[in-house]
Design a protein around this motif. Structure first.
Motif, PDB file in Angstrom:
ATOM      1  N   PRO A  97       0.836  -1.196   0.000  1.00  0.00           N
ATOM      2  CA  PRO A  97       0.000   0.000   0.000  1.00  0.00           C
ATOM      3  C   PRO A  97       0.879   1.257   0.000  1.00  0.00           C
ATOM      4  N   SER A  98       0.380   2.309  -0.611  1.00  0.00           N
ATOM      5  CA  SER A  98       1.158   3.553  -0.650  1.00  0.00           C
ATOM      6  C   SER A  98       1.308   4.154   0.740  1.00  0.00           C
ATOM      7  N   ASP A  99       0.334   3.904   1.618  1.00  0.00           N
ATOM      8  CA  ASP A  99       0.402   4.397   2.991  1.00  0.00           C
ATOM      9  C   ASP A  99       0.339   3.206   3.943  1.00  0.00           C
ATOM     10  N   THR A 100       1.444   2.911   4.607  1.00  0.00           N
ATOM     11  CA  THR A 100       1.477   1.786   5.542  1.00  0.00           C
ATOM     12  C   THR A 100       1.283   2.240   6.988  1.00  0.00           C
ATOM     13  N   THR A 101       1.001   3.506   7.190  1.00  0.00           N
ATOM     14  CA  THR A 101       0.811   4.052   8.535  1.00  0.00           C
ATOM     15  C   THR A 101      -0.245   3.306   9.351  1.00  0.00           C
ATOM     16  N   PRO A 102      -1.384   2.896   8.745  1.00  0.00           N
ATOM     17  CA  PRO A 102      -2.398   2.191   9.558  1.00  0.00           C
ATOM     18  C   PRO A 102      -1.949   0.814  10.055  1.00  0.00           C
TER      19      PRO A 102
END
Length: 194
Positions: A97-102
């Motif tokens: 995923p482009s955002d792995t923050t979650p």
């Protein structure tokens, strides 16, 4: 020593989900008993028979990392970054995923062999569970699986997502099973012959 195992709940005819990726009756055994086994996910607990409880406790206590494919990760919405087994998750994917923050407890890796290597680092001596059928097949083909675990449920799907079907090459030989009779599931554990 770290053991790499795969565990799936499977229908009598070899499927781990129906054609729409739903487990249907396969997961009924997780609620078919009097013994509560809490999980690391606050939204999931198991109410199983004593034999199944022993198996689940072993898995949740001894597993230091879980490996999943991207498809399963997406279907489960990353388990809310809290897989019931309680271990960090390594996802095999060509496109993280482009955002792995979650998902701070999730690592995204390209390839099965690198995923197992990374999982061993994360597991810190504990066992590694492969929770996706396609990843399990690839790892078996590469000779990286030590144990195949099946919770066999008394239901016939007729069609669906297979567990181990389609393995290429020669036969993969397993030792005789360790058999644990649960309620609504027969738990089979096979050591892989290397």
């Amino acid at each position: 020593m770290t053991k790499v195992y795969t565990h799936m709940t499977m229908s009598l005819d070899g499927f781990i989900a129906d054609p729409t990726d739903q487990p249907a009756e396969l997961f009924d055994w997780y609620g078919a008993g009097d013994v509560t086994v809490p999980s690391a996910n606050d939204h999931v607990s198991f109410n199983v028979d004593p034999t199944s409880a022993e198996l689940l406790r072993e898995f949740t206590t001894n597993t230091g990392a879980l490996i999943a494919g991207r498809r399963l990760f997406d279907i489960a919405n990353g388990w809310g970054d809290s897989h019931p087994v309680g271990a960090p998750v390594v996802v095999v994917t060509h496109q993280p995923p482009s955002d792995t923050t979650p998902w701070p407890r999730t690592t995204f890796v390209n390839g099965v062999e690198p995923a197992i290597t990374r999982a061993k680092q994360i597991a810190n001596g504990k066992d590694i569970c492969i929770a996706s059928a396609d990843i399990a097949r690839q790892a078996l083909q590469l000779g990286l699986v030590d144990e195949v675990c099946v919770s066999l449920v008394p239901v016939i799907f007729g069609e669906g997502i297979p567990y181990l079907a389609g393995l290429p090459g020669a036969h993969h030989l397993l030792q005789d099973p360790v058999v644990l009779q649960g309620h609504r599931a027969l738990h089979l554990r096979y050591q892989v012959r290397h």
